[in-house]
Design an enzyme around this catalytic site. Structure first.
Site, PDB file in Angstrom:
ATOM      1  N   GLU A   1      -4.383  -0.625 -13.371  1.00  0.00           N
ATOM      2  CA  GLU A   1      -4.691  -0.096 -12.042  1.00  0.00           C
ATOM      3  C   GLU A   1      -5.570   1.154 -12.130  1.00  0.00           C
ATOM      4  OE1 GLU A   1      -1.334   0.932  -9.462  1.00  0.00           O
ATOM      5  OE2 GLU A   1      -1.850  -0.752  -8.197  1.00  0.00           O
TER       6      GLU A   1
ATOM      7  N   HIS B   1       5.913 -14.538 -33.623  1.00  0.00           N
ATOM      8  CA  HIS B   1       6.139 -15.980 -33.763  1.00  0.00           C
ATOM      9  C   HIS B   1       5.534 -16.756 -32.598  1.00  0.00           C
ATOM     10  CE1 HIS B   1       8.768 -15.123 -37.162  1.00  0.00           C
ATOM     11  NE2 HIS B   1       9.074 -14.039 -36.472  1.00  0.00           N
TER      12      HIS B   1
ATOM     13  N   LYS C   1      -3.253  -5.582  -0.045  1.00  0.00           N
ATOM     14  CA  LYS C   1      -2.124  -5.134   0.786  1.00  0.00           C
ATOM     15  C   LYS C   1      -2.486  -5.241   2.266  1.00  0.00           C
ATOM     16  CE  LYS C   1       0.905  -1.546  -0.968  1.00  0.00           C
ATOM     17  NZ  LYS C   1       1.122  -0.195  -1.460  1.00  0.00           N
TER      18      LYS C   1
HETATM   19  O1  LIG Z   1       5.311   3.673  -3.833  1.00  0.00           O
HETATM   20  P1  LIG Z   1       4.652   2.741  -2.905  1.00  0.00           P
HETATM   21  O2  LIG Z   1       3.805   3.444  -1.894  1.00  0.00           O
HETATM   22  O3  LIG Z   1       5.631   1.806  -2.257  1.00  0.00           O
HETATM   23  O4  LIG Z   1       3.664   1.874  -3.737  1.00  0.00           O
HETATM   24  C1  LIG Z   1       4.082   0.960  -4.715  1.00  0.00           C
HETATM   25  C2  LIG Z   1       2.868   0.391  -5.397  1.00  0.00           C
HETATM   26  O5  LIG Z   1       2.069  -0.140  -4.359  1.00  0.00           O
HETATM   27  C3  LIG Z   1       0.710  -0.454  -4.589  1.00  0.00           C
HETATM   28  O6  LIG Z   1       0.608  -1.751  -4.972  1.00  0.00           O
HETATM   29  C4  LIG Z   1      -0.026   0.513  -5.456  1.00  0.00           C
HETATM   30  O7  LIG Z   1      -1.245  -0.022  -5.859  1.00  0.00           O
HETATM   31  C5  LIG Z   1       0.780   0.897  -6.647  1.00  0.00           C
HETATM   32  O8  LIG Z   1       0.103   1.878  -7.392  1.00  0.00           O
HETATM   33  C6  LIG Z   1       2.106   1.443  -6.202  1.00  0.00           C
HETATM   34  O9  LIG Z   1       2.826   1.869  -7.315  1.00  0.00           O
END
Ligand SMILES: O=P(O)(O)OC[C@H]1O[C@H](O)[C@H](O)[C@@H](O)[C@@H]1O
Length: 428
Positions: free
Chosen positions: A269, A290, A401
């Protein structure tokens, strides 16, 4: 943390000692930028100040009321789960720690059915406070506790940012809540309120963990030859530029299996941008000798293998045997066997001219794990500086997202339109 670059040199892809010497000037500049970023606590760089800015007393106090729970359940995803998983696995030998990160209904249901809910501490973690998987899972956990006659407000600890849905929920139910430190992206937050509560519940010594991280911070300097973290970050960068697009991380310690997963998020990331990046692969020694090792040694010359181990570990003797052919094992020990496997794998990669790097800590204890996590974070930041990428953003992940949120009717997100534009070539 000890980093040995010997087998990374003059292999294929080819990195020479002279090239590393030349790169060292750029490492000095990268170090200056990192030092300035830390001084101003700029976004992301602030993570490298955590050993000094985090308050272990506040974390210990936040879990003090949950006396001796039978299980701890982290509800979070990505950086809000993998740090806790890594610490719990490496340090909390007696802690029954579970994670709800994914929203696979079959898994969620079977986990909740098996947990002693009345005696489980739930740590809900989301930096943004809006991540769909985390919030949905928490709503499911809450209801399961309600149905089991458990007052979930008594069993829940929250870690989140200043605002967002999770903060509002914590406020509404008066839940104990810790703040995610400012300027610290999730994947760099293991040494903070995000993961340390689980370590504290597992009985880990937070002061030693932070001391390990601080020791690694103190080793950061303007030369990769003096700073193990920069040595690793710079060598990975240089090898990737020469064709090692894959970094297979292979700890020789079962309790570091989650570490490899945590590392994968950190590396992928942070560095996967602008057509740059090194794909992290996860392996476990000796198990994957293995299976995957065949590819690492004899497959395409696009790999670096990172071998990780403690210099000392607890041991189990192997009983004597009078069976011919097994006498070389009898009277030995499992640690000696595992270390021999480590040495053999390293040698076999070197003999085939596959670049590999050895990373060691003295022991897998609080100090060693603090060094290792901090060292990898600093290595990653160094790599990002050398590659000129925005280490602390994740626009590609955010895109997905938003598309998912749009699909679910959670707002007007143009990214969701891409779902209708996907192509299909279905074969049934
Ligand atoms: O901690 P949050 O805001 O719930 O985010 C949780 C995760 O969400 C996303 O996918 C980000 O790209 C991640 O870097 C992060 O760790």
């Amino acid at each position: 943390m000890y980093v040995d670059l010997g087998n990374a040199l003059d292999a294929e892809p080819r990195l020479t000692r002279e090239a590393l010497d030349r790169l060292d000037e750029r490492v000095a500049d990268a170090h200056d930028r990192i030092a300035r970023g830390r001084e101003h606590a700029d976004h992301g760089y602030a993570a490298l100040n955590l050993p000094d800015t985090v308050d272990p007393d506040a974390i210990r106090a936040s879990v003090a009321d949950f006396d001796d729970p039978a299980a701890v359940l982290t509800v979070g995803i990505g950086g809000s789960a993998l740090g806790a998983a890594t610490l719990a696995e490496a340090l909390g030998a007696d802690l029954a720690h579970y994670i709800l990160d994914n929203v696979d209904p079959a898994h969620v249901r079977s986990l909740l059915d098996s947990l002693p809910l009345a005696d489980t501490v739930v740590h809900v973690v989301s930096r943004s406070g809006t991540t769909a998987e985390t919030l949905a899972n928490f709503l499911v956990v809450r209801e399961a506790m309600d149905r089991a006659g458990v007052d979930w407000t008594d069993r829940t600890l929250v870690t989140t940012g200043e605002d967002g849905n999770l903060r509002r929920l914590a406020d509404r139910h008066d839940l104990p809540a810790l703040d995610v430190p400012a300027g610290v992206p999730g994947r760099f937050s293991a040494l903070s309120t995000v993961a340390l509560p689980v370590a504290a519940l597992g009985g880990a010594d937070l002061d030693e963990l932070l001391a390990g991280a601080r020791a690694e911070a103190d080793r950061l300097s303007g030369s990769l030859f003096d700073a193990p973290a920069y040595a690793y970050g710079a060598a990975c960068y240089a090898l990737e530029r020469r064709g090692a697009g894959v970094n297979a991380v292979m700890p020789y310690a079962e309790s570091l299996e989650f570490f490899a997963e945590w590392f994968a998020q950190l590396w992928a990331e942070s560095l996967g941008k602008d057509a740059v990046g090194q794909t992290p692969a996860r392996a476990l020694g000796a198990t994957d000798q293995h299976s995957q090792l065949q590819l690492y040694r004899a497959g395409p010359r696009d790999k670096l293998v990172t071998l990780v181990r403690p210099r000392e570990r607890p041991d189990v003797p192997i009983p004597e045997t009078d069976l011919d052919g097994l006498s070389y094992l009898g009277g030995g020990s499992l640690a000696a066997l595992l270390d021999a496997e480590f040495e053999a794998t390293e040698a076999s990669l070197a003999a085939a001219r596959c670049p590999n790097i050895r990373i060691e800590v003295d022991r897998i204890d609080e100090r060693g794990v603090g060094e290792l996590l901090y060292g990898m974070e600093a290595a990653c930041v160094c790599y990002g500086e050398l590659a000129g990428v925005e280490t602390f953003t994740q626009p590609a992940v955010e895109w997905g997202k938003r598309a998912a949120r749009g699909l679910l009717g959670g707002g007007d997100f143009p990214e969701a339109e891409a779902v209708g534009e996907k192509r299909r070539l279905l074969v049934e």
